[in-house]
Design an enzyme around this catalytic site. Structure first.
Site, mmCIF file in Angstrom:
data_model
loop_
_atom_site.group_PDB
_atom_site.id
_atom_site.type_symbol
_atom_site.label_atom_id
_atom_site.label_comp_id
_atom_site.label_asym_id
_atom_site.label_seq_id
_atom_site.Cartn_x
_atom_site.Cartn_y
_atom_site.Cartn_z
ATOM 1 N N ALA A 1 -2.546 -3.763 -9.806
ATOM 2 C CA ALA A 1 -2.766 -5.037 -9.716
ATOM 3 C C ALA A 1 -2.015 -5.478 -8.752
ATOM 4 O O ALA A 1 -2.157 -6.307 -7.873
ATOM 5 C CB ALA A 1 -2.946 -5.783 -10.994
ATOM 6 N N ARG B 1 -8.340 -13.416 -7.458
ATOM 7 C CA ARG B 1 -7.132 -13.954 -7.629
ATOM 8 C C ARG B 1 -7.135 -15.190 -6.622
ATOM 9 O O ARG B 1 -6.259 -16.002 -6.582
ATOM 10 C CB ARG B 1 -6.139 -13.037 -6.988
ATOM 11 C CG ARG B 1 -4.416 -13.620 -7.078
ATOM 12 C CD ARG B 1 -3.748 -12.220 -7.167
ATOM 13 N NE ARG B 1 -2.301 -12.843 -6.651
ATOM 14 C CZ ARG B 1 -1.930 -12.837 -5.566
ATOM 15 N NH1 ARG B 1 -2.585 -12.200 -4.590
ATOM 16 N NH2 ARG B 1 -0.515 -12.785 -5.172
ATOM 17 N N CYS C 1 -1.422 -4.390 -14.505
ATOM 18 C CA CYS C 1 -0.680 -3.165 -14.080
ATOM 19 C C CYS C 1 -0.265 -2.841 -12.388
ATOM 20 O O CYS C 1 -0.312 -3.685 -11.680
ATOM 21 C CB CYS C 1 -1.993 -2.230 -14.259
ATOM 22 S SG CYS C 1 -3.377 -2.211 -12.695
ATOM 23 N N HIS D 1 4.530 -4.281 -6.732
ATOM 24 C CA HIS D 1 5.026 -5.147 -5.711
ATOM 25 C C HIS D 1 6.015 -4.059 -5.134
ATOM 26 O O HIS D 1 6.004 -4.202 -3.752
ATOM 27 C CB HIS D 1 5.632 -6.324 -6.136
ATOM 28 C CG HIS D 1 5.068 -7.090 -7.126
ATOM 29 N ND1 HIS D 1 5.642 -7.557 -8.267
ATOM 30 C CD2 HIS D 1 3.688 -7.497 -7.009
ATOM 31 C CE1 HIS D 1 4.757 -8.463 -8.723
ATOM 32 N NE2 HIS D 1 3.646 -8.353 -8.124
HETATM 33 FE FE1 CFM Z 1 4.694 -13.867 -7.429
HETATM 34 FE FE2 CFM Z 1 3.998 -14.911 -9.501
HETATM 35 FE FE3 CFM Z 1 3.133 -12.476 -8.762
HETATM 36 FE FE4 CFM Z 1 2.212 -14.673 -7.302
HETATM 37 FE FE5 CFM Z 1 -0.088 -14.505 -8.753
HETATM 38 FE FE6 CFM Z 1 1.817 -15.082 -10.871
HETATM 39 FE FE7 CFM Z 1 0.918 -12.360 -10.089
HETATM 40 MO MO1 CFM Z 1 -0.647 -14.184 -11.196
HETATM 41 S S1 CFM Z 1 3.699 -15.880 -7.513
HETATM 42 S S2 CFM Z 1 3.188 -12.703 -6.626
HETATM 43 S S3 CFM Z 1 0.279 -15.514 -6.706
HETATM 44 S S4 CFM Z 1 5.128 -13.426 -9.369
HETATM 45 S S5 CFM Z 1 0.002 -16.246 -10.142
HETATM 46 S S6 CFM Z 1 3.775 -16.004 -11.125
HETATM 47 S S7 CFM Z 1 1.237 -13.491 -12.201
HETATM 48 S S8 CFM Z 1 -1.134 -12.892 -9.194
HETATM 49 S S9 CFM Z 1 1.958 -10.730 -9.611
#
Ligand code: CFM
Length: 572
Positions: free
Chosen positions: A96, A127, A93, A225
């Site tokens: 997250a 994480r 989500c 993000h």
């Molecule tokens: Fe970038 Fe990722 Fe992500 Fe990531 Fe992660 Fe991820 Fe994630 Mo899990 S590199 S920041 S450290 S997009 S592994 S492939 S899914 S937490 S949001």
């Protein structure tokens, strides 16, 4: 730079022997993928097959997320749209993505989750972002802070309780900064976390800032993000001065989108220190608040995870004039290439020679392990279904071992992460993205400082280094490889039957389903308690683990569910 792991190691001895003219001609373009095995299914035919069980409307929707790759004529793929209800997705989500992913790894910010206690529990050290802070520095990563919202606040409002929580956290810990993260109910009842943050900033005299990152915003963690980037940019970046001691080194960079999962950032800090590259701030693995706050004085931004942090790179370029390049420190070959990109950007013979000497020394340690393991695993097919960048980055590690990627996809990435940043202009903003703030950024009259002239940028491009571009996953995958966005469990099971991969890389939601099918599964979110996998030593760790997993005899003892079907494939 927090620690000096090996920065005190004397410059590599081989420097004098580096042929700079030869280095200048090394190709820094896309990776050449490992050729697919001779007998792979026709991805186009299989794509149709994957969706036949769906009702017609779902079939049409899902089919747009499935493509047969062609690196020379990149196909358009649907991505970053809502998951069809009823389909089991691997996505997370918005909260997250904001708290858990982008802000969470910063070690000395107190991160307060404003919401019910369950939201906080799921953000508590799950994480595996690690920390190694200097003597005397604060580190709150082992704590979880929450306002523990209950029915009382849902009915009467939670702003007062939030203010009390911020005060309490301040009294106990005296942090430099406190960040507040909103979970779903906060948006539903209308608490104004920003007003509370402003009030507490005045009262306490430290930086307090809030995020409207309610879980339901956007279609996945990707929205979080973006919200995190905006907040960090508005409230943190540029609020402190770079210390004089760090200004001495012109080769100073920020590493964006590296979150120190399993200790990856530790290995990169080591490699950068050896190369004489000053790491001003990582966004945000093993980072401290002040590093982010003075990161505007770096001379280059390196983007690891484009998906989670491209917004920050663009905003910093506009406001401060810092260019960015895409790097990938996953895989020994691609780590070497990324270091060479940095050296080519700074265009300094001393730095280039040192970087080459470090690459030579590190690769000398990598090669024997790689050669031995490659002899056992070369040609074994793999699949990757991960997040928004690792499904791409880890293909480079498998390429080191000559293991072909037959199928891959992201959970929540956007079209540009597949097709390359050249498609950005053609991506339409839909209703689900419209509620994410786009902040207006302009060059800072006092602090904007172009790092390269227009001519220098053109010269770098002519020498194979393009600034501000990302090729995406498809450019580095074979023709005919299968690409599936936001894959469902049902589709994944069909693909495993069709391809018989030697290994699948994915997450916890499907790991044990895959393993019950007799196929080993490496979790690429938390690394299954392993790591680091970045950089040179990380690559060695990964080769060894892949060798162990692919070579384990246990898989031959499992009878896959399809083994009783008429077209039963052979077991591993
Ligand atoms: Fe970038 Fe990722 Fe992500 Fe990531 Fe992660 Fe991820 Fe994630 Mo899990 S590199 S920041 S450290 S997009 S592994 S492939 S899914 S937490 S949001």
């Amino acid at each position: 730079m927090k620690r000096l792991p090996e920065s005190s190691v004397p410059p590599p001895a081989a420097r004098a022997e580096v042929d700079l003219a030869a280095v200048a001609t090394i190709d820094l373009g896309p990776m050449h993928p490992v050729a697919l095995p001779a007998q792979v299914p026709d991805a186009d035919a299989l794509a149709g097959d994957l969706v036949t069980a769906y009702p017609p409307k779902v079939l049409r929707k899902r089919r747009r997320h499935i493509r047969s790759n062609d690196p020379d004529a990149i196909p358009e793929i649907e991505a970053n749209v809502r998951t069809v209800p009823g389909i089991i997705t691997q996505r997370g989500c918005c909260y997250a993505g904001c708290k858990g992913v982008v802000l969470g790894p910063v070690t000395d910010i107190v991160h307060i989750v404003h919401g019910p206690v369950g939201c906080s529990y799921y953000a508590w050290m799950t994480r595996r972002n690690q920390a190694d802070v200097p003597e005397g520095a604060q580190n709150f990563l082992n704590y979880t802070f929450t306002t523990d919202m209950t029915e009382h606040e849902i009915i009467f409002g939670g702003e007062e309780k939030l203010a009390r929580a911020i005060r309490e956290a301040y009294d106990l810990f005296h942090p430099k900064a406190i960040a507040v993260f909103s979970t779903c109910p906060v948006g539903l009842i209308g608490d104004d976390v920003h007003a509370v943050a402003t009030q507490m900033r005045k009262e306490l005299g430290i930086n307090v800032f809030g995020f409207s990152c309610e879980g339901y915003k956007g279609v996945s963690q990707s929205a979080g993000h973006h919200i995190a980037n905006n907040g960090l940019f508005k409230h943190v970046v540029g609020t402190e001065e770079l210390p004089e001691s760090l200004k001495q080194n012109p080769f100073r960079v920020n590493l964006l989108g590296e979150y120190n999962i399993g200790g990856d950032a530790f290995e990169l800090e080591r490699v950068f220190a050896r190369c004489g590259i000053e790491l001003v701030s990582t966004f945000s693995g093993n980072a401290q608040y002040s590093e982010l706050a003075h990161s505007q004085d770096a001379n280059l931004n390196l983007i690891m995870c484009h998906r989670s942090i491209n917004y920050m790179a663009e905003m910093m370029e506009t406001k401060y004039g810092i260019p960015w390049i895409k790097v990938n420190f996953i895989g020994a070959e691609s780590t070497a290439k990324s270091l060479r990109k940095i050296a080519r950007y700074f265009d300094n013979p001393e730095l280039t020679a040192r970087v080459e000497a470090v690459i030579a020394e590190e690769m000398a340690a990598v090669e024997p392990v790689r050669a031995e393991i490659r002899s056992r695993v070369a040609g074994r097919p793999v699949m990757l279904w991960v997040g928004g960048s690792r499904a791409h980055h880890y293909q480079a590690l498998f390429a080191d071992l000559a293991m072909p990627t037959v199928a891959a996809g992201y959970e929540f990435a956007h079209r540009d992460d597949y097709e390359g940043s050249s498609v950005l202009g053609s991506i339409t903003i839909d209703a689900d993205s419209r509620n994410i703030e786009e902040i207006e950024v302009a060059p800072d009259p006092a602090e904007y400082r172009p790092r390269k002239s227009v001519d220098q940028v053109a010269e770098l491009a002519a020498n194979g280094l393009k600034l501000g571009e990302y090729e995406g996953m498809m450019a580095e995958m074979s023709k005919g490889a299968m690409i599936v966005d936001d894959i469902s469990h049902a589709e994944l099971e069909r693909l495993i039957e069709a391809y018989h991969p030697a290994l699948v890389c994915s997450g916890i939601k499907d790991k044990y389903v895959i393993e019950k099918m007799g196929v080993p599964c490496k979790q690429l979110h938390n690394y299954d308690y392993g790591g680091p996998y970045a950089g040179f030593r990380g690559a060695i760790n990964f080769y060894r683990e892949i060798d162990r997993m692919v070579g384990a005899k246990v898989w031959s003892l499992i009878t896959p569910p399809w083994a009783t079907a008429s077209a039963a494939p052979s077991k591993h």
